[in-house]
Write a protein that holds these residues in place. Structure first.
Motif, PDB file in Angstrom:
ATOM      1  N   LEU A   1      76.775 -16.928  49.345  1.00 60.27           N
ATOM      2  CA  LEU A   1      76.480 -18.123  50.111  1.00 60.27           C
ATOM      3  C   LEU A   1      75.677 -19.057  49.211  1.00 60.27           C
ATOM      4  O   LEU A   1      74.480 -18.850  48.981  1.00 60.27           O
ATOM      5  N   LEU A   2      76.347 -20.076  48.663  1.00 65.48           N
ATOM      6  CA  LEU A   2      75.702 -21.035  47.779  1.00 65.48           C
ATOM      7  C   LEU A   2      74.872 -21.988  48.620  1.00 65.48           C
ATOM      8  O   LEU A   2      75.336 -22.492  49.648  1.00 65.48           O
ATOM      9  N   ILE A   3      73.652 -22.267  48.187  1.00 66.30           N
ATOM     10  CA  ILE A   3      72.717 -23.018  49.022  1.00 66.30           C
ATOM     11  C   ILE A   3      72.191 -24.255  48.297  1.00 66.30           C
ATOM     12  O   ILE A   3      71.911 -24.219  47.101  1.00 66.30           O
ATOM     13  N   ASP A   4      72.090 -25.343  49.046  1.00 66.70           N
ATOM     14  CA  ASP A   4      71.476 -26.584  48.560  1.00 66.70           C
ATOM     15  C   ASP A   4      70.643 -27.154  49.703  1.00 66.70           C
ATOM     16  O   ASP A   4      71.147 -27.894  50.545  1.00 66.70           O
ATOM     17  N   PRO A   5      69.351 -26.798  49.778  1.00 67.25           N
ATOM     18  CA  PRO A   5      68.512 -27.295  50.873  1.00 67.25           C
ATOM     19  C   PRO A   5      68.068 -28.734  50.619  1.00 67.25           C
ATOM     20  O   PRO A   5      67.659 -29.083  49.509  1.00 67.25           O
ATOM     21  N   ARG A   6      68.133 -29.563  51.653  1.00 63.94           N
ATOM     22  CA  ARG A   6      67.731 -30.963  51.511  1.00 63.94           C
ATOM     23  C   ARG A   6      67.079 -31.455  52.795  1.00 63.94           C
ATOM     24  O   ARG A   6      67.304 -30.902  53.871  1.00 63.94           O
ATOM     25  N   MET A   7      66.279 -32.526  52.645  1.00 65.57           N
ATOM     26  CA  MET A   7      65.683 -33.199  53.794  1.00 65.57           C
ATOM     27  C   MET A   7      66.481 -34.472  54.032  1.00 65.57           C
ATOM     28  O   MET A   7      66.294 -35.477  53.327  1.00 65.57           O
ATOM     29  N   PRO A   8      67.406 -34.459  54.986  1.00 68.67           N
ATOM     30  CA  PRO A   8      68.332 -35.582  55.151  1.00 68.67           C
ATOM     31  C   PRO A   8      67.760 -36.785  55.885  1.00 68.67           C
ATOM     32  O   PRO A   8      68.413 -37.826  55.955  1.00 68.67           O
TER      33      PRO A   8
END
Length: 307
Positions: A225-232
């Protein structure tokens, strides 16, 4: 000098926005995000000479991932069963009488050290006026099999850090991703734990209800599970964080990775789901640009969290 002043002004606006939002999020955290450590009784069932106790964190079953513990006592001998074969099947019935299930551990396992049976259920919806859940349990003792049906209540999961999602991959399979931990993240690098499951299409005709072959799910093995956390949020500018680690499967079949939260607030965990052959079967890459004032785009596969 003018460039420096412009940068300082921009930084001030962003920091001020973050601070204002953070204050609101802090207030929400105090009332919503609670860590539960104790397993408490969900329901007690009497079946002949047996007492069955089902426990879960906070004594409550929630939409999403639930570790469930069972203890069965022979009330005549006052001894707990430790060698029984116990099966556990959650069934959802809607107002039309249609039945469904959810990812679950059908054959629960005995924990000899702590003297209980343990399994899990990933409930996909809450109990409501048009749908209700039941547990179908069976156990054996002295060569005899006992069956129990018990109404249960599944509550809304108000902790967004334990959200879940379900989707159909490009391979046609129906998948489920449920966050397991952390319950209450910190401004730090957090170990992110998730369960990943898929529905097994029945291969034969249905037998006597509830035939477990018609309600079968399995743990997805050796995917990533590739992850890219962001605050949109527009005020956050779609920013991410360093040192995140993609989720891979551990020995307990759950998936483990690292998510680095650099501040409190609304975060989106953008995912790309990769099979054991390196093929992306769900999820899209999102922009890495800093976009103050513009809401960041989310992956087609994502889970929103808040802390």
């Amino acid at each position: 000098m003018k460039k420096f002043m412009l940068f300082a002004a921009t930084l001030y606006v962003v920091v001020t926005s973050c601070t204002l939002d953070k204050t609101d999020y802090e207030a929400e955290i105090n009332t919503v995000v609670t860590e539960h450590f104790d397993y408490e009784n969900v329901v007690s069932i009497t079946e002949g000479n047996y007492q069955i106790n089902i426990t879960a964190l906070n004594g409550t079953l929630y939409k999403g991932y639930n570790e469930i513990r069972l203890n069965i006592t022979n009330t005549q001998t006052n001894e707990s069963l430790s060698t029984s074969e116990i099966t556990f099947l959650p069934i959802l019935t809607n107002y039309n009488g249609n039945t469904n299930s959810c990812p679950h551990q059908y054959n629960v396992e005995y924990n000899a050290e702590d003297d209980y049976y343990s399994g899990y259920s990933v409930f996909t919806s809450e109990t409501n006026d048009s749908e209700d859940w039941k547990f179908y349990l069976s156990f054996t003792d002295n060569g005899q099999t006992y069956s129990v049906i018990q109404d249960i209540v599944v509550e809304e999961q108000i902790n967004m850090n334990l959200n879940m999602t379900e989707f159909t991959g490009s391979d046609g399979e129906h998948y489920f991703i449920a966050l397991v931990a952390p319950q209450k993240p910190k401004i730090a690098e957090n170990e992110l734990v998730a369960g990943i499951y898929k529905y097994n299409q029945p291969t034969g005709e249905a037998g006597i209800f509830p035939d477990p072959s018609q309600f079968s799910y399995s743990e997805v093995e050796d995917y990533t599970l590739l992850i890219d956390p962001r605050m949109p949020e527009p005020s956050m500018g779609n920013h991410s964080s360093p040192n995140n680690v993609d989720l891979t499967q551990g020995e307990d079949s759950l998936y483990y990775g690292i998510v680095n939260y650099t501040m409190t607030g609304n975060w989106t965990l953008n995912f790309r789901f990769q099979n054991s052959y390196g093929e992306i079967i769900k999820g899209t890459e999102v922009s890495t640009e800093f976009t103050p004032g513009i809401e960041g785009a989310r992956s087609e596969l994502h889970i929103d969290i808040l802390f």
